[in-house]
Write a protein that holds these residues in place. Structure first.
Motif, PDB file in Angstrom:
ATOM      1  N   ASP A 158      27.071  31.185 -13.859  1.00 54.18           N
ATOM      2  CA  ASP A 158      26.556  30.494 -12.673  1.00 54.18           C
ATOM      3  C   ASP A 158      25.693  31.430 -11.833  1.00 54.18           C
ATOM      4  OD1 ASP A 158      27.628  27.991 -13.088  1.00 54.18           O
ATOM      5  OD2 ASP A 158      29.282  28.214 -11.677  1.00 54.18           O
ATOM      6  N   MET A 161      22.364  31.982 -13.418  1.00 54.42           N
ATOM      7  CA  MET A 161      21.508  30.808 -13.227  1.00 54.42           C
ATOM      8  C   MET A 161      20.967  30.764 -11.796  1.00 54.42           C
ATOM      9  SD  MET A 161      21.411  28.842 -16.027  1.00 54.42           S
ATOM     10  CE  MET A 161      22.316  28.673 -17.579  1.00 54.42           C
ATOM     11  N   HIS A 187      20.330  23.146 -22.915  1.00 57.99           N
ATOM     12  CA  HIS A 187      21.717  22.815 -22.604  1.00 57.99           C
ATOM     13  C   HIS A 187      22.618  23.875 -23.215  1.00 57.99           C
ATOM     14  CE1 HIS A 187      25.487  20.261 -23.434  1.00 57.99           C
ATOM     15  NE2 HIS A 187      25.487  20.610 -22.169  1.00 57.99           N
ATOM     16  N   TRP A 201      25.836  23.761 -18.848  1.00 58.52           N
ATOM     17  CA  TRP A 201      24.697  23.993 -17.962  1.00 58.52           C
ATOM     18  C   TRP A 201      23.458  23.339 -18.545  1.00 58.52           C
ATOM     19  CZ3 TRP A 201      28.379  27.419 -19.405  1.00 58.52           C
ATOM     20  CH2 TRP A 201      29.117  28.066 -18.392  1.00 58.52           C
ATOM     21  N   TRP A 212      18.421  24.319 -12.466  1.00 54.28           N
ATOM     22  CA  TRP A 212      19.586  24.185 -13.344  1.00 54.28           C
ATOM     23  C   TRP A 212      20.645  23.361 -12.637  1.00 54.28           C
ATOM     24  CZ3 TRP A 212      24.647  26.034 -12.519  1.00 54.28           C
ATOM     25  CH2 TRP A 212      24.812  26.732 -11.318  1.00 54.28           C
ATOM     26  N   ARG A 213      21.559  22.840 -13.424  1.00 57.14           N
ATOM     27  CA  ARG A 213      22.702  22.115 -12.885  1.00 57.14           C
ATOM     28  C   ARG A 213      23.812  22.137 -13.916  1.00 57.14           C
ATOM     29  NH1 ARG A 213      18.431  18.691 -13.775  1.00 57.14           N
ATOM     30  NH2 ARG A 213      18.644  17.153 -15.470  1.00 57.14           N
ATOM     31  N   ARG A 214      25.015  21.965 -13.429  1.00 56.39           N
ATOM     32  CA  ARG A 214      26.141  21.780 -14.336  1.00 56.39           C
ATOM     33  C   ARG A 214      26.088  20.346 -14.840  1.00 56.39           C
ATOM     34  NH1 ARG A 214      31.077  24.434 -13.847  1.00 56.39           N
ATOM     35  NH2 ARG A 214      30.851  26.549 -13.060  1.00 56.39           N
TER      36      ARG A 214
END
Length: 264
Positions: A158, A161, A187, A201, A212-214
């Motif tokens: 995280d 990112m 991904h 992610w 980015w995102r979870r």
């Protein structure tokens, strides 16, 4: 999932340093570190401990600008270190940083390399993962097992990112703009962690900046594997073709992204 706590990050600085010390015990510290070209294992330990002491000074003095870092950049004096000397010194360095952070608190006002809302929290997290990855460097060089608590590995990814997607990164590293374009998504899916960690992610390069995102979403290229392997891959500690991961889709995009956003 929220980041690990300030106190957990402080604890990891000490714990990861102590685990690195155990890697050093009885080892040949002149062994080259492939992931840090030009350094051997003893020099790696001196770099890390020197950086921890440098960060402790930043926090303790509430520095308005960075102090000199020459003492942990020029590692030529440390070519032939002994485990009995550098190991305890490294653990003392980690404790000094953890103590300075504990006394200052997460919201201390001090210099950071980029604007952040809480400088103490930034330094605690940064050095928790700096220490973790340099332990990986030593473990890989010495051929010893490298294992990571899944929650720590997820938090390290995280942070990677988050730092890599800061808008100012495109000004500092303008070549990263070349990554942006249609149909450019990646991904990452950790296959060996509890579902509640949400260890997936989605990196989105289709807009005006890196984002980015979870999320669990289809992408141009997907990488599946153990979270430790994903961590080593994105930090360029293990090449994609030797990591225990499965790559599905456009492997060229993965290679371009990893090369362009490397740090740490």
């Amino acid at each position: 999932m929220a980041a690990l706590s300030f106190d957990r990050h402080r604890a990891e600085i000490v714990a990861q340093s102590d685990r690195l010390r155990t890697h050093l015990d009885g080892a040949d510290l002149t062994t080259p570190v492939a992931s840090c070209p030009g350094w051997n294992v003893g020099q790696l330990a001196r770099h890390l401990g020197g950086g921890q002491r440098w960060a402790a000074e930043v926090v303790r003095t509430r520095a308005g600008q960075p102090p000199s870092d020459n003492h942990f950049r020029d590692l030529s004096p440390y070519a032939r270190e002994e485990p009995a000397v550098v190991g305890p010194w490294l653990v003392e360095s980690a404790a000094a940083l953890a103590d300075a952070l504990g006394e200052a608190g997460p919201d201390v006002a001090t210099w950071t390399p980029m604007p952040v809302p809480a400088a103490g929290a930034f330094w605690a997290r940064r050095f928790a993962h700096e220490t973790l990855l340099h332990r990986a460097d030593a473990a890989l060089a010495l051929g010893v097992d490298f294992a990571v608590d899944p929650a720590v590995a997820v938090d390290a990814l995280d942070e990677w990112m988050e730092l890599g997607s800061l808008p100012q990164m495109l000004d500092i590293f303008p070549h990263r703009r070349d990554l942006l374009g249609p149909d450019r998504t990646l991904h990452l899916h950790a296959t060996d962690v509890p579902a509640e960690l949400g260890a997936e992610w989605l990196v989105d390069l289709t807009g005006d900046t890196l984002a980015w995102r979870r999320a669990h979403e289809k992408a141009t290229v997907a990488v599946r594997g153990p979270v430790t392997e994903l961590l080593l891959m994105v930090y360029r500690r293990r090449p994609v073709d030797t990591a225990v991961v499965e790559v599905l889709g456009d492997a060229t995009l993965l290679d371009r992204w990893l090369a362009a956003v490397a740090f740490g």
